[in-house]
Scaffold this motif. Sequence first.
Motif, PDB file in Angstrom:
ATOM      1  N   VAL A   1       0.853  -0.933   0.077  1.00  0.00           N
ATOM      2  CA  VAL A   1       0.146   0.058  -0.013  1.00  0.00           C
ATOM      3  C   VAL A   1       0.902   1.206   0.051  1.00  0.00           C
ATOM      4  N   GLY A   2       0.992   1.940  -1.121  1.00  0.00           N
ATOM      5  CA  GLY A   2       1.871   3.081  -1.500  1.00  0.00           C
ATOM      6  C   GLY A   2       2.982   2.727  -2.113  1.00  0.00           C
ATOM      7  N   THR A   3       3.332   3.092  -3.159  1.00  0.00           N
ATOM      8  CA  THR A   3       4.487   2.579  -3.919  1.00  0.00           C
ATOM      9  C   THR A   3       5.330   4.051  -4.245  1.00  0.00           C
TER      10      THR A   3
ATOM     11  N   VAL B   1      10.874  -0.340  -3.408  1.00  0.00           N
ATOM     12  CA  VAL B   1      12.153  -1.092  -2.833  1.00  0.00           C
ATOM     13  C   VAL B   1      11.492  -2.312  -1.965  1.00  0.00           C
ATOM     14  N   THR B   2      10.242  -2.297  -1.337  1.00  0.00           N
ATOM     15  CA  THR B   2      10.007  -3.491  -0.554  1.00  0.00           C
ATOM     16  C   THR B   2       9.295  -4.298  -1.481  1.00  0.00           C
TER      17      THR B   2
ATOM     18  N   GLY C   1      10.524 -14.431  -4.688  1.00  0.00           N
ATOM     19  CA  GLY C   1       9.420 -15.222  -5.388  1.00  0.00           C
ATOM     20  C   GLY C   1       8.020 -14.846  -5.009  1.00  0.00           C
ATOM     21  N   ALA C   2       7.634 -13.981  -4.222  1.00  0.00           N
ATOM     22  CA  ALA C   2       6.301 -13.541  -4.006  1.00  0.00           C
ATOM     23  C   ALA C   2       5.440 -12.994  -5.048  1.00  0.00           C
ATOM     24  N   THR C   3       4.147 -13.131  -5.119  1.00  0.00           N
ATOM     25  CA  THR C   3       3.461 -12.513  -6.076  1.00  0.00           C
ATOM     26  C   THR C   3       2.993 -11.023  -5.566  1.00  0.00           C
ATOM     27  N   VAL C   4       3.628 -10.011  -6.163  1.00  0.00           N
ATOM     28  CA  VAL C   4       3.357  -8.477  -5.483  1.00  0.00           C
ATOM     29  C   VAL C   4       2.065  -7.849  -6.346  1.00  0.00           C
ATOM     30  N   ILE C   5       1.185  -7.587  -5.370  1.00  0.00           N
ATOM     31  CA  ILE C   5       0.120  -6.493  -5.919  1.00  0.00           C
ATOM     32  C   ILE C   5       0.262  -5.090  -4.943  1.00  0.00           C
ATOM     33  N   ALA C   6      -0.542  -4.104  -5.647  1.00  0.00           N
ATOM     34  CA  ALA C   6      -0.331  -2.869  -5.011  1.00  0.00           C
ATOM     35  C   ALA C   6      -1.467  -1.861  -5.203  1.00  0.00           C
ATOM     36  N   TYR C   7      -1.627  -1.267  -4.390  1.00  0.00           N
ATOM     37  CA  TYR C   7      -2.344   0.042  -4.772  1.00  0.00           C
ATOM     38  C   TYR C   7      -1.809   1.488  -4.120  1.00  0.00           C
TER      39      TYR C   7
ATOM     40  N   THR D   1       1.595  -4.678   3.441  1.00  0.00           N
ATOM     41  CA  THR D   1       2.500  -3.918   4.006  1.00  0.00           C
ATOM     42  C   THR D   1       2.258  -2.334   3.637  1.00  0.00           C
ATOM     43  N   LEU D   2       2.269  -1.475   4.697  1.00  0.00           N
ATOM     44  CA  LEU D   2       1.841  -0.220   4.710  1.00  0.00           C
ATOM     45  C   LEU D   2       3.229   0.826   4.255  1.00  0.00           C
ATOM     46  N   HIS D   3       3.114   1.477   3.236  1.00  0.00           N
ATOM     47  CA  HIS D   3       4.146   2.532   2.929  1.00  0.00           C
ATOM     48  C   HIS D   3       3.704   3.730   2.288  1.00  0.00           C
TER      49      HIS D   3
END
Length: 331
Positions: free
Chosen positions: A151-153, A159-160, A168-174, A203-205
């Motif tokens: 959350v927050g790119t 970098v996170t 190897g994780a699948t990463v999605i974002a907003y 995870t919050l950023h």
Amino acid sequence: MKIFIYGIGKKEQPVAEKWAKEHKVEIAFTDQELNTQTVVLAKGYDAISFQQMAAVHDEKMYQIMAENNIRLLSTRSAGIDGLNKDFLKKYQIAACNVPVYSPRAIAEHALTLTMMLLRQIPRLLQREQQQDFTLDGLIGREIHELTVGVVGTGHIGLVTAELFKALGATVIAYDKYPKNDVDTILTYQTSLEEVAQKADILTLHTPYLPENHHLIDAALLKKMKPDALLINTARGPLVDTSALIQALQTGEIAGAGLDTLEDEMMFVNKTKAEQEKQNPYIEELLALDNVVVSPHIAFYTLQASKILMESSLNSLFALYTNGSNDALIQL
């Protein structure tokens, strides 16, 4: 030029002294926080650099600065919520922050908190105190099988995302303002709710703004998976802590890693004896075996603290000599 530095640590002192010698600037410092009582220490100086958890929102502090002709102020942080823009403007004080220092420091801590929870380290450590080495309840999960919701790119969020992607994780974002050319790292979703529903790790950023207060509330926590983890290395008030505690206690989510917490100034960088007031949440959180609480320490690496100190002093020097700086906070 003369600069007074508040909240300095032992590792920061050599950095500040080296910078002062190179720039022929006089400095003095204290490990105390900047407030209405300690601001008088800076009398006779041109500028103040400070770093602390407590906000500087008392008008008297700004008034004393102006009365002593201290017109330059720098916070050694990216966040500016600890300053009062109205008082800065009223007393004609130019202020700056450090917009970017070490995104990797915070990102690595977010990863650390996540891995501790995935491998049940809080529960394991509690059992160790009782010499209980049974395995039941300690089974872990592997990151490459999971979906991470960022959350927050901004600098830190990206970098996170890169670190989790590399594992190897699948990463999605907003993000309200999605970045271009990041498709190889993450996939944007249309809403925060969609990310919360899909993520195994949220995870919050994002910065703290009034409109972000309790961004993670009871309603959003109910949308998360029962085995999901919440990680907050951004700002404490982004999370409704009472709602989070209830969600953890009732099993709505599986765990939380919290480097920032509401009202954290009551305990951060203080021993129990030094805590004048009890944080309303800390005892309940520490009693849970699915929670990790760290004292707003994600930024605190040798590399990051060096960059923060040098950038803060550079900004004050530029304001003093040129009247302008890229890190100047717009009022």
